[in-house]
Design an enzyme around this catalytic site. Structure first.
Site, PDB file in Angstrom:
ATOM      1  N   ARG A   1       3.993  -8.759  -2.227  1.00  0.00           N
ATOM      2  CA  ARG A   1       4.129  -8.740  -0.761  1.00  0.00           C
ATOM      3  C   ARG A   1       2.796  -8.349  -0.100  1.00  0.00           C
ATOM      4  NH1 ARG A   1       1.817  -4.719  -0.549  1.00  0.00           N
ATOM      5  NH2 ARG A   1       2.453  -2.548  -0.776  1.00  0.00           N
TER       6      ARG A   1
ATOM      7  N   ASP B   1       7.276   3.947   5.374  1.00  0.00           N
ATOM      8  CA  ASP B   1       8.571   3.800   4.679  1.00  0.00           C
ATOM      9  C   ASP B   1       9.083   5.102   4.090  1.00  0.00           C
ATOM     10  OD1 ASP B   1       6.699   3.764   2.590  1.00  0.00           O
ATOM     11  OD2 ASP B   1       7.581   2.051   1.553  1.00  0.00           O
TER      12      ASP B   1
ATOM     13  N   GLY C   1      -2.991  -3.886  -4.426  1.00  0.00           N
ATOM     14  CA  GLY C   1      -2.136  -3.484  -3.308  1.00  0.00           C
ATOM     15  C   GLY C   1      -1.168  -4.568  -2.880  1.00  0.00           C
TER      16      GLY C   1
ATOM     17  N   ASP D   1       8.316  -2.125  -0.902  1.00  0.00           N
ATOM     18  CA  ASP D   1       7.855  -3.199  -1.791  1.00  0.00           C
ATOM     19  C   ASP D   1       9.022  -3.895  -2.491  1.00  0.00           C
ATOM     20  OD1 ASP D   1       5.541  -1.949  -1.001  1.00  0.00           O
ATOM     21  OD2 ASP D   1       5.195  -0.964  -2.927  1.00  0.00           O
TER      22      ASP D   1
HETATM   23  C1  GLA Z   1       2.585   1.543  -1.340  1.00  0.00           C
HETATM   24  C2  GLA Z   1       4.018   2.016  -1.566  1.00  0.00           C
HETATM   25  C3  GLA Z   1       4.909   1.591  -0.395  1.00  0.00           C
HETATM   26  C4  GLA Z   1       4.298   2.010   0.937  1.00  0.00           C
HETATM   27  C5  GLA Z   1       2.827   1.584   1.025  1.00  0.00           C
HETATM   28  C6  GLA Z   1       2.140   2.102   2.262  1.00  0.00           C
HETATM   29  O1  GLA Z   1       2.529   0.173  -1.364  1.00  0.00           O
HETATM   30  O2  GLA Z   1       4.516   1.477  -2.759  1.00  0.00           O
HETATM   31  O3  GLA Z   1       6.195   2.139  -0.570  1.00  0.00           O
HETATM   32  O4  GLA Z   1       4.433   3.379   1.141  1.00  0.00           O
HETATM   33  O5  GLA Z   1       2.096   2.028  -0.100  1.00  0.00           O
HETATM   34  O6  GLA Z   1       2.682   1.542   3.410  1.00  0.00           O
END
Ligand code: GLA
Length: 458
Positions: free
Chosen positions: A35, A44, A140, A187
């Site tokens: 994603r 989140d 990421g 995610d």
């Molecule tokens: C990572 C975590 C998510 C979210 C993002 C920041 O990707 O896995 O749950 O907290 O960082 O938005």
């Protein structure tokens, strides 16, 4: 079960993997996408909304049942060695950094979920998985969530179990806690609940998803900084630190507003109903110091609760307790300012996107980046440079996406402008890193893709 969500290429990958499975048992194939988040970053785990899309890079796995209780894992990428472990009520993790911990997290999640609903763990069959992950790792883009989602769906399928995408997302939402990251559920939720050509507004407690159509003519440009956000090391510590700081801010606000039992900023916002970020931040500014230099001890004194109690509430207990460097101050004020203002931006973004106001959406992304850089302190010099570069080349807006500390940048642009943005990134960013950097780095225009899906192959 339909192959609608599957691309040709994914089906070909699945068929190829299935040739490595000799089992006479039914063979299932599952795809789970990575994603990118359009907006709503680091919200989140405070129970506040996010607005991601699924991307067209996925993890594909084939799976079949075994007659024993082992989980056997093979990976098409030789960088990830084969693994095998047994189903058990408490599955011990591999050492930090091992790829198969994300599968263990999923398996643990499935067993815990169903055993609490009357299906004993010793009724579960083991499974052989062959996995081919094509979501770039450590960029990421949630390669780990894609692997976790694929594993959970696979194990359920061979055991004849099914859940709706929403139930499955709720089940695996906290899976990264298994690897020591106190992550929220964005995610996994988007990997399961995404829809083609739509962004997904994901809200928590209870988990729910609302589809927001992507305006025609809008391009999402995603570019990897090539700065590796190593999730098992420093980045995990920084991430967990932010979780603690936000929770502390929520507890303090809970006390100020008389909201009993508030542990996350979402509790505050939900109770207040009508709220503005500025007002809440003002309240906070009036009652707490700029930062807590005395760590949890000082915060406990402030909250008038025993320090051990606050410590275990924030960091967990026993083996699961996470570490926190308390020689550094805790920054509750600025962190809360980011999370609350970001939440307002998410709501405005949903409107702007639904009404096709890309200019406004871009402005919100720019603001989000500034807030992540200055208040949340998760950007890097390189990400800042990329964001600037995309803006100069004509994007409506740009920001870091994901946890930060490296990883990817996302820009929103007119489809006609995206080639110029990609070219500018090559010239003004990648070429300054190394001659082959652009060739190594994912940088592309991405279409919002569908969520995870499972089919029976034979
Ligand atoms: C990572 C975590 C998510 C979210 C993002 C920041 O990707 O896995 O749950 O907290 O960082 O938005």
């Amino acid at each position: 079960m339909s192959t609608q969500a599957w691309s040709r290429e994914e089906l070909v990958r699945a068929e190829a993997l299935a040739r490595g499975l000799s089992s006479a048992a039914p063979v299932f194939a599952v795809r789970a996408p990575g994603r990118v988040n359009l907006i709503g970053e680091h919200t989140d785990y405070s129970g506040l909304p996010v607005l991601p899309i699924a991307i067209d890079r996925s993890t594909v796995a084939v799976v079949s049942a075994r007659s024993d209780r082992a989980i056997q894992l093979a990976n098409a990428d030789p960088a990830y060695p084969a693994r095998s472990f047994a189903l058990a009520p408490e599955i011990p993790p591999y050492p930090p950094g091992d790829w198969a911990n994300y599968v263990k997290a999923a398996v643990q999640g499935v067993l815990t979920h169903f055993s609490a609903r009357g299906i004993p763990i010793d009724r579960f069959l083991g499974a052989t998985f062959v996995i081919d992950g094509r979501v770039p790792a450590a960029a990421g883009l949630s390669s780990s969530a894609a692997l976790t989602v694929a594993s959970a769906l696979g194990l359920m399928a061979v055991n004849g179990l099914e859940l709706s995408p929403r139930e499955a997302a709720a089940m695996v939402a906290r899976s990264e806690w298994y690897v020591g990251t106190m992550a929220g559920g964005m995610d996994q939720a988007v990997s399961l609940m995404a829809r083609q050509d739509h962004a997904v507004l994901i809200e928590f407690n209870p988990l729910r998803a609302t589809e927001v159509p992507m305006p025609a003519g809008a391009a999402v440009v995603v570019a990897d900084s090539l700065e590796v956000a190593d999730k098992s090391g420093r980045v995990r510590e920084e991430y967990n630190r932010r979780v603690v700081e936000c929770s502390l801010a929520a507890r303090i606000l809970g006390r100020a507003f008389g909201i009993d039992g508030a542990t996350i900023l979402g509790d505050i916002v939900n109770q207040l109903g009508n709220w503005r970020a500025d007002d809440i931040v003002q309240t906070l500014t009036a009652i707490i110091p700029e930062r807590f230099t005395g760590g949890i001890a000082q915060a406990a004194e402030f909250l008038e609760i025993p320090e051990p109690e606050l410590r275990s509430a924030l960091l967990g207990e026993g083996a699961a307790r996470s570490t926190l460097d308390e020689s550094r101050p805790l920054e509750c004020l600025r962190r809360a300012r980011h999370v609350l203002s970001e939440t307002e931006r998410v709501h405005r973004a949903v409107k702007a996107l639904s009404e096709g106001r890309l200019d406004e959406m871009g402005g919100l992304m720019d603001e989000s980046h500034r807030s992540l850089r200055d208040d949340f302190e998760v950007s890097t010099e390189r990400l800042d440079r990329m964001v600037e570069c995309a803006r100069r080349a004509g994007a409506y807006g740009a920001r870091l996406t994901g946890a930060g500390f490296g990883g990817c940048m996302i820009a929103l642009a007119d489809a006609a402008k995206s080639p110029a943005i990609l070219a500018a990134l090559e010239r003004d960013y990648y070429a300054t890193l190394a001659p082959d950097a652009a060739a190594r780095a994912l940088h592309a225009t991405m279409r919002a893709g569908p969520g995870a899906s499972l089919i029976r192959l034979r």
